[in-house]
Scaffold this motif. Structure first.
Motif, PDB file in Angstrom:
ATOM      1  N   GLY A 139       0.825  -1.201   0.000  1.00 39.05           N
ATOM      2  CA  GLY A 139       0.000   0.000   0.000  1.00 39.05           C
ATOM      3  C   GLY A 139       0.855   1.246   0.000  1.00 39.05           C
ATOM      4  O   GLY A 139       0.551   2.232  -0.674  1.00 39.05           O
ATOM      5  N   MET A 140       1.970   1.176   0.756  1.00 40.41           N
ATOM      6  CA  MET A 140       2.819   2.344   0.801  1.00 40.41           C
ATOM      7  C   MET A 140       3.400   2.632  -0.580  1.00 40.41           C
ATOM      8  O   MET A 140       3.473   3.774  -1.023  1.00 40.41           O
ATOM      9  CB  MET A 140       3.941   2.126   1.790  1.00 40.41           C
ATOM     10  CG  MET A 140       4.481   3.438   2.272  1.00 40.41           C
ATOM     11  SD  MET A 140       5.765   3.188   3.442  1.00 40.41           S
ATOM     12  CE  MET A 140       7.071   2.727   2.381  1.00 40.41           C
ATOM     13  N   VAL A 141       3.817   1.553  -1.254  1.00 45.79           N
ATOM     14  CA  VAL A 141       4.370   1.724  -2.595  1.00 45.79           C
ATOM     15  C   VAL A 141       3.336   2.388  -3.508  1.00 45.79           C
ATOM     16  O   VAL A 141       3.628   3.329  -4.245  1.00 45.79           O
ATOM     17  CB  VAL A 141       4.788   0.359  -3.177  1.00 45.79           C
ATOM     18  CG1 VAL A 141       5.300   0.529  -4.596  1.00 45.79           C
ATOM     19  CG2 VAL A 141       5.853  -0.283  -2.303  1.00 45.79           C
ATOM     20  N   ILE A 142       2.079   1.899  -3.402  1.00 50.08           N
ATOM     21  CA  ILE A 142       1.036   2.416  -4.300  1.00 50.08           C
ATOM     22  C   ILE A 142       0.690   3.868  -3.990  1.00 50.08           C
ATOM     23  O   ILE A 142       0.558   4.690  -4.885  1.00 50.08           O
ATOM     24  CB  ILE A 142      -0.228   1.531  -4.198  1.00 50.08           C
ATOM     25  CG1 ILE A 142       0.074   0.159  -4.800  1.00 50.08           C
ATOM     26  CG2 ILE A 142      -1.407   2.174  -4.902  1.00 50.08           C
ATOM     27  CD1 ILE A 142      -0.973  -0.873  -4.489  1.00 50.08           C
ATOM     28  N   THR A 143       0.597   4.180  -2.682  1.00 53.11           N
ATOM     29  CA  THR A 143       0.205   5.550  -2.359  1.00 53.11           C
ATOM     30  C   THR A 143       1.303   6.551  -2.719  1.00 53.11           C
ATOM     31  O   THR A 143       1.057   7.742  -2.796  1.00 53.11           O
ATOM     32  CB  THR A 143      -0.158   5.699  -0.865  1.00 53.11           C
ATOM     33  OG1 THR A 143       0.883   5.141  -0.093  1.00 53.11           O
ATOM     34  CG2 THR A 143      -1.461   5.014  -0.560  1.00 53.11           C
ATOM     35  N   PHE A 144       2.498   6.073  -2.943  1.00 52.13           N
ATOM     36  CA  PHE A 144       3.569   6.963  -3.399  1.00 52.13           C
ATOM     37  C   PHE A 144       3.328   7.438  -4.834  1.00 52.13           C
ATOM     38  O   PHE A 144       3.793   8.493  -5.243  1.00 52.13           O
ATOM     39  CB  PHE A 144       4.911   6.217  -3.393  1.00 52.13           C
ATOM     40  CG  PHE A 144       5.756   6.501  -2.199  1.00 52.13           C
ATOM     41  CD1 PHE A 144       6.333   7.750  -2.034  1.00 52.13           C
ATOM     42  CD2 PHE A 144       5.996   5.534  -1.246  1.00 52.13           C
ATOM     43  CE1 PHE A 144       7.117   8.021  -0.937  1.00 52.13           C
ATOM     44  CE2 PHE A 144       6.777   5.791  -0.141  1.00 52.13           C
ATOM     45  CZ  PHE A 144       7.346   7.036   0.014  1.00 52.13           C
ATOM     46  N   LEU A 145       2.645   6.602  -5.603  1.00 56.07           N
ATOM     47  CA  LEU A 145       2.585   6.834  -7.045  1.00 56.07           C
ATOM     48  C   LEU A 145       2.102   8.217  -7.498  1.00 56.07           C
ATOM     49  O   LEU A 145       2.753   8.829  -8.336  1.00 56.07           O
ATOM     50  CB  LEU A 145       1.763   5.735  -7.727  1.00 56.07           C
ATOM     51  CG  LEU A 145       2.489   4.389  -7.825  1.00 56.07           C
ATOM     52  CD1 LEU A 145       1.647   3.397  -8.602  1.00 56.07           C
ATOM     53  CD2 LEU A 145       3.846   4.566  -8.488  1.00 56.07           C
ATOM     54  N   PRO A 146       0.964   8.720  -6.976  1.00 52.65           N
ATOM     55  CA  PRO A 146       0.498  10.014  -7.513  1.00 52.65           C
ATOM     56  C   PRO A 146       1.559  11.108  -7.420  1.00 52.65           C
ATOM     57  O   PRO A 146       1.820  11.819  -8.385  1.00 52.65           O
ATOM     58  CB  PRO A 146      -0.713  10.335  -6.628  1.00 52.65           C
ATOM     59  CG  PRO A 146      -1.177   9.030  -6.103  1.00 52.65           C
ATOM     60  CD  PRO A 146       0.044   8.184  -5.963  1.00 52.65           C
ATOM     61  N   ILE A 147       2.196  11.197  -6.251  1.00 56.03           N
ATOM     62  CA  ILE A 147       3.199  12.251  -6.070  1.00 56.03           C
ATOM     63  C   ILE A 147       4.392  12.014  -6.988  1.00 56.03           C
ATOM     64  O   ILE A 147       4.920  12.947  -7.610  1.00 56.03           O
ATOM     65  CB  ILE A 147       3.641  12.301  -4.590  1.00 56.03           C
ATOM     66  CG1 ILE A 147       2.533  12.972  -3.781  1.00 56.03           C
ATOM     67  CG2 ILE A 147       4.949  13.045  -4.442  1.00 56.03           C
ATOM     68  CD1 ILE A 147       2.919  13.339  -2.389  1.00 56.03           C
ATOM     69  N   LEU A 148       4.798  10.762  -7.102  1.00 61.22           N
ATOM     70  CA  LEU A 148       5.938  10.455  -7.970  1.00 61.22           C
ATOM     71  C   LEU A 148       5.647  10.853  -9.412  1.00 61.22           C
ATOM     72  O   LEU A 148       6.470  11.492 -10.068  1.00 61.22           O
ATOM     73  CB  LEU A 148       6.270   8.959  -7.919  1.00 61.22           C
ATOM     74  CG  LEU A 148       6.968   8.468  -6.664  1.00 61.22           C
ATOM     75  CD1 LEU A 148       7.384   7.020  -6.825  1.00 61.22           C
ATOM     76  CD2 LEU A 148       8.178   9.327  -6.363  1.00 61.22           C
ATOM     77  N   VAL A 149       4.477  10.452  -9.890  1.00 62.45           N
ATOM     78  CA  VAL A 149       4.149  10.742 -11.293  1.00 62.45           C
ATOM     79  C   VAL A 149       4.139  12.254 -11.532  1.00 62.45           C
ATOM     80  O   VAL A 149       4.688  12.746 -12.520  1.00 62.45           O
ATOM     81  CB  VAL A 149       2.796  10.105 -11.678  1.00 62.45           C
ATOM     82  CG1 VAL A 149       2.322  10.616 -13.026  1.00 62.45           C
ATOM     83  CG2 VAL A 149       2.923   8.587 -11.702  1.00 62.45           C
ATOM     84  N   PHE A 191      11.725  18.140  -0.570  1.00 65.02           N
ATOM     85  CA  PHE A 191      10.819  18.661   0.447  1.00 65.02           C
ATOM     86  C   PHE A 191       9.457  17.986   0.336  1.00 65.02           C
ATOM     87  O   PHE A 191       8.746  17.832   1.316  1.00 65.02           O
ATOM     88  CB  PHE A 191      10.624  20.175   0.295  1.00 65.02           C
ATOM     89  CG  PHE A 191      11.734  20.979   0.892  1.00 65.02           C
ATOM     90  CD1 PHE A 191      11.892  21.056   2.264  1.00 65.02           C
ATOM     91  CD2 PHE A 191      12.630  21.653   0.087  1.00 65.02           C
ATOM     92  CE1 PHE A 191      12.919  21.807   2.827  1.00 65.02           C
ATOM     93  CE2 PHE A 191      13.653  22.408   0.635  1.00 65.02           C
ATOM     94  CZ  PHE A 191      13.792  22.486   2.002  1.00 65.02           C
ATOM     95  N   GLY A 192       9.082  17.608  -0.873  1.00 71.35           N
ATOM     96  CA  GLY A 192       7.830  16.895  -1.058  1.00 71.35           C
ATOM     97  C   GLY A 192       8.023  15.452  -0.643  1.00 71.35           C
ATOM     98  O   GLY A 192       7.302  14.919   0.191  1.00 71.35           O
ATOM     99  N   CYS A 193       9.030  14.834  -1.226  1.00 70.58           N
ATOM    100  CA  CYS A 193       9.283  13.429  -0.951  1.00 70.58           C
ATOM    101  C   CYS A 193      10.708  13.167  -1.406  1.00 70.58           C
ATOM    102  O   CYS A 193      11.117  13.619  -2.469  1.00 70.58           O
ATOM    103  CB  CYS A 193       8.295  12.572  -1.745  1.00 70.58           C
ATOM    104  SG  CYS A 193       8.628  10.812  -1.642  1.00 70.58           S
ATOM    105  N   ASN A 194      11.461  12.440  -0.589  1.00 66.18           N
ATOM    106  CA  ASN A 194      12.858  12.187  -0.928  1.00 66.18           C
ATOM    107  C   ASN A 194      13.021  11.241  -2.111  1.00 66.18           C
ATOM    108  O   ASN A 194      14.050  11.250  -2.782  1.00 66.18           O
ATOM    109  CB  ASN A 194      13.607  11.594   0.278  1.00 66.18           C
ATOM    110  CG  ASN A 194      13.910  12.635   1.347  1.00 66.18           C
ATOM    111  OD1 ASN A 194      14.413  12.315   2.405  1.00 66.18           O
ATOM    112  ND2 ASN A 194      13.602  13.891   1.075  1.00 66.18           N
ATOM    113  N   VAL A 195      11.998  10.410  -2.372  1.00 65.60           N
ATOM    114  CA  VAL A 195      12.131   9.423  -3.450  1.00 65.60           C
ATOM    115  C   VAL A 195      12.335  10.090  -4.822  1.00 65.60           C
ATOM    116  O   VAL A 195      13.319   9.826  -5.499  1.00 65.60           O
ATOM    117  CB  VAL A 195      10.938   8.447  -3.474  1.00 65.60           C
ATOM    118  CG1 VAL A 195      10.977   7.573  -4.714  1.00 65.60           C
ATOM    119  CG2 VAL A 195      10.955   7.576  -2.232  1.00 65.60           C
ATOM    120  N   PRO A 196      11.426  10.982  -5.230  1.00 63.54           N
ATOM    121  CA  PRO A 196      11.686  11.662  -6.508  1.00 63.54           C
ATOM    122  C   PRO A 196      12.920  12.552  -6.417  1.00 63.54           C
ATOM    123  O   PRO A 196      13.576  12.814  -7.432  1.00 63.54           O
ATOM    124  CB  PRO A 196      10.430  12.487  -6.760  1.00 63.54           C
ATOM    125  CG  PRO A 196       9.793  12.636  -5.434  1.00 63.54           C
ATOM    126  CD  PRO A 196      10.148  11.413  -4.653  1.00 63.54           C
TER     127      PRO A 196
END
Lengths: 84, 667
Positions: B350-360, B403-408
């Motif tokens: 679920g965590m992986v999936i909820t990351f998607l909108p922000i990543l995209v 600042f939004g998310c370290n992944v992107p």
């Protein structure tokens, strides 16, 4: 061509044109600049120079941003009366 | 097909010539994105079918030349020399033909036939530069194909030319550049001295040229190969001609001048083009910053108005609903199995999936800014600030996205040229406080500091950034050799974005995250879940709690009890877990008010401050860690990053706690 004195790229004002005379610095640095077109005889047009901070020039149809320290290592001969 | 022919084609080109657009056109979704063996540089391969021929296409890193100045250049030339592709396609920007032919001049001395693709021929025409491909072809002695990759023009012709050359190289007799006249004798001398000593598969005259250019890799190779006396002779000549690089480069540009003299017609120069007009503002020290801030504001606005609600929808209707469904469907199954699936697996996935909108959204924004040519301007405007840390101006945007998310943020470092600069940016990226960390601060700071919460929160953000800067400087000096990064950057012409290029870029990065990072996230989530419920089913008596107690002596130096250490450990799965864990361990359940009551009574300001600081600097969530592993392609650097952040956060925590104790906050 009216040949002026040798000066540094960083001392060209916005709009002024110079001819590359020589490059100072290490081989790697000179090599990178030379590949981008800064070879003796190439024409350089100053696009942006606020007197501090990095500058932008056009050399061989390409806009190149250079740090001030880098621009200081490029010797140019200022072309007189060529304002753009 | 009876006997399908397979040929290998390498795509070479300088940066910003539309090489990836050509690559995307040819390979579409057949492409495979990985890293060059043992390197943190992206390698893209794909296939194209033409008349019963399978063309395997390798995208070489974009480079201005082929000297061993950078890893990219080394990779590109090593590939051509060692793997001998059937054809090298050199992609050139027709609007800056002179500079683009420099790479071609270098490619021509390597042992693979070259086909020249003149891309962006429309842009050149718009600027009044008219090129006669046939004249250029005759001068160069190699196939020249005009094209507009963004409009899908010329691709077929390009592949026809490639096919022709690959079948029959007898007609391929290219003109080759020579060193400037005043250095020809020296070159001949060196050629003579190294004759017979050059190892396969290196071409001898190429090696001689590279020695004169001062190429470090080739120099040390020949130093090993030649006997001492011979090497001394070569070395003496090289020392006398230290400026030979200018003769070599100058010779190439003289050759280029001769090649294009008849083929290029340019009626007038000096016209003010759109790029100049836009740059008057975009690169201005003041307006440029304002525009940059505006752009970033827009990206974040988009993230919060579109991304965050989507994230919540996914969380409610997919993750929570999924977990509920598992619970009801497996009503009769053992409790541990239900827990494993509902909390461990679905929690992780679920965590992986909820990351998607922000990543995209972030990937699309980055891709768009890069594609229109704005990225270089942003880098230019920010460079003076980033340089203080030994970072490149291009590091700014990825770090800011952090600042939004370290992944992107970590994935965004792909725009940075130069392996060291990129690695450095990846290593400091987790120190940018992401929204999840700030959410934890937003809950805990009011509990700990009441009316001063806002001040403390801003202080924590500022402190994290100061630590980022200090870490950047230190890493730059200590680990990466402290070498001055020369600021030389091309500012490409602005052009309209290409939806296909951006779309594919978003697609590739998202898939890469799901495939590689996703599996690591899932495994770690399940593992941490298991540690938190085994053996008894309660976190208070779990293995995780045992680890927390084990760490208590270390925590003691920072004033942190085992509960807080466990909270930090669970934050590895997701930062938000910190608050939930504290809630459970302090017996407050889900209620924040209750947690405030309990913790407010126990903690001293020194402990509270130390905890928040450690929380800010602690290792990032597993998603970021997995992305660091994916982007560096190295467990070594991933481990280094973990150790670095552990040491940093704990030592700073200890200092803060002890100092706060000294000024009397410890009671």
């Amino acid at each position: 061509m009216d040949i002026g004195n040798v000066t540094y790229l960083s001392s060209l004002a916005t709009g002024e044109v110079g001819i590359v005379h020589n490059l100072a610095g290490g081989r790697g640095f000179v090599g990178r600049l030379a590949a981008l077109g800064f070879t003796p005889g190439a024409e350089v047009t100053m696009v942006q120079n606020f007197g501090h901070g990095p500058i932008i020039v056009i050399v061989r149809d390409t806009r190149i941003a250079l740090g001030r320290g880098e621009a200081w290592k490029v010797q140019v001969i200022k072309k007189k009366g060529e304002q753009q | 097909m009876m006997n399908e022919r397979t040929i290998t084609v390498a795509l070479a080109g300088q940066p910003n010539v539309g090489k990836s657009t050509v690559f995307n056109l040819l390979t579409g979704l057949s492409q495979h994105v990985g890293n060059w063996p043992g390197k943190t540089i992206e390698q893209k391969t794909g296939t194209y079918h033409y008349n019963g021929t399978t063309v395997s296409i390798v995208d070489l890193p974009g480079t201005y030349s082929l000297t061993a100045n950078s890893l990219e250049e080394r990779i590109a030339r090593d590939y051509i020399i060692r793997k001998r592709p059937d054809v090298v396609v050199a992609i050139a920007d027709a609007s800056a033909l002179e500079r683009n032919l420099y790479l071609v001049a270098e490619l021509l001395s390597l042992p693979a036939p070259v086909v020249l693709a003149l891309n962006m021929i429309d842009v050149a025409e718009q600027q009044g530069v008219h090129i006669e491909p046939h004249v250029l072809e005759a001068a160069l002695g190699l196939p020249v194909v005009p094209m507009v990759a963004t409009k899908n023009r010329g691709v077929r012709e390009l592949m026809e030319a490639v096919d022709r050359v690959s079948q029959d190289t007898t007609a391929y007799i290219p003109s080759r550049p020579e060193i400037r006249a005043d250095h020809q004798a020296v070159l001949a001398q060196i050629q003579q001295l190294i004759a017979g000593a050059v190892p396969e598969p290196y071409p001898e005259d190429w090696v001689a040229l590279k020695l004169l250019e001062g190429d470090e890799e080739i120099t040390s190779m020949m130093q090993e190969r030649l006997d001492e006396a011979r090497w001394q002779e070569v070395h003496t000549i090289l020392m006398q001609h230290e400026d030979a690089i200018l003769a070599v480069a100058g010779g190439r540009y003289e050759w280029i001048g001769r090649m294009i003299r008849a083929a290029v017609v340019r009626p007038r120069i000096g016209q003010v083009i759109l790029t100049d007009r836009l740059d008057r503002y975009a690169t201005h020290p003041f307006w440029g910053l304002l525009i940059l801030l505006g752009m970033l504001g827009l990206v974040f606005w988009l993230t919060y108005t579109v991304g965050a609600p989507l994230q919540e929808l996914l969380d409610t209707y997919l993750v929570h609903a999924g977990a509920e469904w598992v619970r009801s469907a497996l009503g009769g199954a053992p409790v541990w199995l239900v827990g494993l699936l509902a909390d461990g697996v679905i929690g992780g996935a679920g965590m992986v999936i909820t990351f998607l909108p922000i990543l995209v959204i972030f990937f699309a924004a980055l891709g768009l800014l890069e594609d229109v040519g704005y990225m270089a301007r942003a880098a230019y405007v920010m460079d003076r600030f980033m340089h203080l840390m030994g970072l490149h101006g291009k590091s700014f945007l990825p770090l800011f996205l952090g600042f939004g998310c370290n992944v992107p943020g970590v994935m965004g470092t792909r725009v940075i040229e130069g392996q060291r600069a990129r690695l450095l940016t990846i290593l400091v990226a987790p120190l940018v406080p992401c929204t999840a960390r700030m959410a934890v601060v937003a809950v805990l700071a009011p509990i700990f500091f009441g009316p001063h919460a806002a001040l403390v929160s801003w202080g924590l953000v500022g402190f994290s950034l100061v630590m980022l800067a200090i870490t950047g400087v230190a890493l730059h000096e200590l680990v990466l050799g402290g070498e001055h990064v020369a600021f030389i950057m091309e500012l490409p012409l602005y052009h309209l974005p290409n939806a296909r290029t951006i779309g594919l870029c978003v697609w590739q990065r998202t898939v890469a995250f799901l495939k590689k990072a996703g599996s690591i996230i899932l495994v770690v989530s399940v593992a941490v879940w298991a540690l938190s419920v085994l053996p008894g089913g309660k976190i208070e008596s779990s293995y995780l709690a045992a680890i927390g107690r084990l760490l208590a002596p270390l925590g003691g130096l920072m004033g942190l009890g085992w509960r807080m250490m466990v909270a930090l450990l669970t934050s590895f799965v997701a930062k938000e877990n910190t608050v939930a864990t504290l809630g459970v361990l302090y017996g407050a359940g889900e209620e924040e008010a209750r947690l405030a009551e309990i913790m407010g009574g126990i903690l001293t300001p020194a402990t509270a401050l130390a905890f928040l600081v450690v929380q800010m600097l602690f290792i990032p969530c597993v998603a970021t860690m997995a992305t660091i592993r994916q982007e560096t392609g190295s467990w070594k650097w991933t481990a280094f990053s973990i150790v670095l952040l552990l040491v940093l956060s704990f030592s700073v925590g200890i200092v803060i706690y002890q100092l706060a104790g000294l000024v009397g906050w410890g009671v």
